[in-house]
Scaffold this active site. Structure first.
Site: not given
Length: 219
Positions: A178-180
């Site tokens: 996952y990221c931003r």
């Protein structure tokens, strides 16, 4: 002469005008991860420092961000965590009503191998997997974003350091990157790279701010 009612609506419109710029939305997305200096924000939004500063002043006048001085740097942060919900609502309305948004999202996440689409886990699916201990989370944001907060028991694997950190990854457990947020391509890139190396990996369709805004636990 303007009435109090018209003045009220004009004041509310300041928020709308502040949001009416793609660069400012990118800056807000980065600030939803953690507070940051103008220099860091400029890099994240691919702007000059002077241009980033101007956009931040628009956001500040609209009450969306605040700032403090730390030495010679100005450090910005969101004024209210509900701003994440505002951005999510803006995204949902646009995706539901603007065909162009759906087309652009499709282009943004087109896999290198179109015969193997990169499915994504919903918040509900990921929470169930975490509770059952079925997956290992990979946070592919920068170290400073990770240190400010992350999903439970996630490993920090910054996308630009992926190849140097491969030996940290378990091969006997499914991985979820996952990221931003939903438009962040870092997790998509990491998933494609890890799949090419034989890892069992998928991505989370949202990001850290959306997970936190849903009231789910964070570290």
């Amino acid at each position: 002469m303007p009435t109090p009612r018209s003045q009220l609506f004009e004041t509310l419109a300041q928020v709308g005008r502040a949001l009416g710029n793609g660069h400012r939305l990118e800056l807000l997305e980065r600030l939803a991860q953690a507070e940051a200096s103008v220099e860091v924000l400029a890099t994240a939004a691919e702007l000059s420092i002077a241009n980033a500063s101007q956009h931040l002043q628009h956001l500040r006048r609209a009450g969306l961000v605040t700032a403090r001085r730390e030495g010679r740097q100005m450090i910005y942060r969101l004024t209210d965590e509900r701003i994440v919900q505002l951005l999510n609502l803006l995204r949902d309305v646009a995706q539901s009503n603007l065909a162009e948004v759906e087309r652009l999202v499709g282009r943004l996440f087109t896999p290198a191998d179109e015969d193997q689409p990169l499915e994504a886990k919903s918040t509900q699916e990921l929470w169930a997997d975490l509770q059952a201990g079925r997956v290992q989370l990979l946070d592919v944001r920068s170290e400073d974003e990770f240190q400010a907060g992350h999903l439970p028991s996630a490993l920090n694997l910054p996308a630009d350091q992926l190849d140097q950190l491969l030996d940290r990854l378990p091969r006997d457990q499914p991985l979820v990157a996952y990221c931003r947020g939903p438009y962040c391509v870092l997790s998509h890139q990491v998933v494609e790279r890890l799949r090419s190396l034989g890892f069992q990996v998928t991505r989370y369709e949202e990001g850290y701010p959306e997970w936190k805004a849903a009231g789910l636990p964070v570290d």
